[in-house]
Design an enzyme around this catalytic site. Sequence first.
Site, PDB file in Angstrom:
ATOM      1  N   ASN A  74      15.483 -19.126  68.485  1.00  0.00           N
ATOM      2  CA  ASN A  74      15.976 -18.301  68.824  1.00  0.00           C
ATOM      3  C   ASN A  74      15.157 -17.389  68.627  1.00  0.00           C
ATOM      4  OD1 ASN A  74      18.041 -16.565  67.272  1.00  0.00           O
ATOM      5  ND2 ASN A  74      18.366 -17.656  65.524  1.00  0.00           N
ATOM      6  N   TRP A  75      14.945 -16.441  69.720  1.00  0.00           N
ATOM      7  CA  TRP A  75      13.945 -14.898  69.634  1.00  0.00           C
ATOM      8  C   TRP A  75      14.145 -14.323  68.542  1.00  0.00           C
ATOM      9  CZ3 TRP A  75      11.420 -12.835  73.974  1.00  0.00           C
ATOM     10  CH2 TRP A  75      11.032 -14.037  74.597  1.00  0.00           C
ATOM     11  N   LYS A  76      16.024 -14.166  68.120  1.00  0.00           N
ATOM     12  CA  LYS A  76      16.314 -12.985  67.065  1.00  0.00           C
ATOM     13  C   LYS A  76      15.685 -11.816  67.369  1.00  0.00           C
ATOM     14  CE  LYS A  76      16.115 -16.807  63.328  1.00  0.00           C
ATOM     15  NZ  LYS A  76      16.279 -17.051  61.846  1.00  0.00           N
ATOM     16  N   HIS A 120      25.974 -18.666  63.494  1.00  0.00           N
ATOM     17  CA  HIS A 120      24.430 -18.657  62.888  1.00  0.00           C
ATOM     18  C   HIS A 120      24.872 -18.030  61.684  1.00  0.00           C
ATOM     19  CE1 HIS A 120      20.382 -17.954  61.813  1.00  0.00           C
ATOM     20  NE2 HIS A 120      20.013 -18.891  62.230  1.00  0.00           N
ATOM     21  N   GLU A 176      23.025 -15.743  59.745  1.00  0.00           N
ATOM     22  CA  GLU A 176      22.847 -14.646  59.466  1.00  0.00           C
ATOM     23  C   GLU A 176      23.567 -14.113  60.110  1.00  0.00           C
ATOM     24  OE1 GLU A 176      18.840 -14.478  61.351  1.00  0.00           O
ATOM     25  OE2 GLU A 176      18.562 -16.269  59.968  1.00  0.00           O
ATOM     26  N   GLU A 210      21.550 -26.619  60.196  1.00  0.00           N
ATOM     27  CA  GLU A 210      21.020 -25.655  59.510  1.00  0.00           C
ATOM     28  C   GLU A 210      20.484 -24.726  58.356  1.00  0.00           C
ATOM     29  OE1 GLU A 210      18.321 -22.715  62.973  1.00  0.00           O
ATOM     30  OE2 GLU A 210      20.235 -21.961  62.327  1.00  0.00           O
ATOM     31  N   GLY A 248      13.530 -19.538  58.020  1.00  0.00           N
ATOM     32  CA  GLY A 248      12.830 -18.453  57.861  1.00  0.00           C
ATOM     33  C   GLY A 248      12.293 -18.122  56.182  1.00  0.00           C
ATOM     34  N   SER A 284      12.656 -22.961  59.787  1.00  0.00           N
ATOM     35  CA  SER A 284      11.408 -23.960  59.676  1.00  0.00           C
ATOM     36  C   SER A 284      10.697 -24.476  60.639  1.00  0.00           C
ATOM     37  CB  SER A 284      11.060 -23.809  58.006  1.00  0.00           C
ATOM     38  OG  SER A 284      11.167 -22.105  57.527  1.00  0.00           O
ATOM     39  N   GLY A 298      13.127 -20.518  65.491  1.00  0.00           N
ATOM     40  CA  GLY A 298      13.056 -19.185  64.955  1.00  0.00           C
ATOM     41  C   GLY A 298      11.484 -19.019  65.282  1.00  0.00           C
ATOM     42  N   GLY A 299      11.358 -18.345  64.660  1.00  0.00           N
ATOM     43  CA  GLY A 299       9.683 -17.476  63.938  1.00  0.00           C
ATOM     44  C   GLY A 299       8.562 -18.444  64.615  1.00  0.00           C
TER      45      GLY A 299
END
Length: 248
Positions: free
Chosen positions: A11-13, A92, A94, A163, A169, A208, A229-230
């Site tokens: 997930n590159w966001k 998600h 966010e 999640e 994050g 994470s 993600g990151g």
Amino acid sequence: MTQRRPLIAANWKMNGSCELAVQCCEVLTQLPASNTEILICPPVIFLNDFPKSDRYQLGAQNVSSEVSGAFTGEISADMLATAGASYVIIGHSERRALFGDTDALVLAKTKRAIAAKMTPIVCFGETLTERQQEKTMQVLAQHLDAVYAAHPELLQHSVIAYEPIWAIGTGETASPAQAQEVHAFIRTYLKKYDDAAASKVRIIYGGSVNAENCAALFAQPDIDGGLVGGASLKPAEFAAICLSAQDS
Ligand code: PGA
């Protein structure tokens, strides 16, 4: 991991570039063939920067709940599918927290994705306060009900992502035991909608995930992969995570 096919999703966001897409392809296409399904969900503008490959699939991070029409800024499920997306992340945390994605919208988007023959990755997770108040399972049950109670037929077409919001994050990951406990709860809970589909549905963990902690997570019996993600923005690390899923 289990007989279910592992899925590792990036997930590159709202990050990345054409250059990152190129680097990512180079690294992923060098990975040995395996049963692990690799998925990249970049911002949709970069979907075309990924050459077609049997080594990975492409997905989106959101979809409109509407079919077409005067919805400025939205992208429909059919458009995403035409652009090469075979998966879409829905609900998600966010999106739920920052863009008003309610349970009703999550349900509507899930239906749209499936109607367009994409697989929705439907996300669920508790806040830190909810966990501290020991309400994790209650909160998850409520959100799962909102999508699957009236529409159990959606489950066989879904991937579930657990999640925990406090782990996204933050560098703080749920321990393998904590994550397994929740994944097992979700799978058991979903059996009341469709026993066979609940056994088969892939439940992936997000929050994470990195090259160091992934192996212990993926070794858990009800963790069928990761939503990353990151660490997915670093191609070599993401490839290491994909490799780790193969070994588990
Ligand atoms: P993270 O993000 O790996 O950076 O915690 C995961 C996600 O939000 O899907």
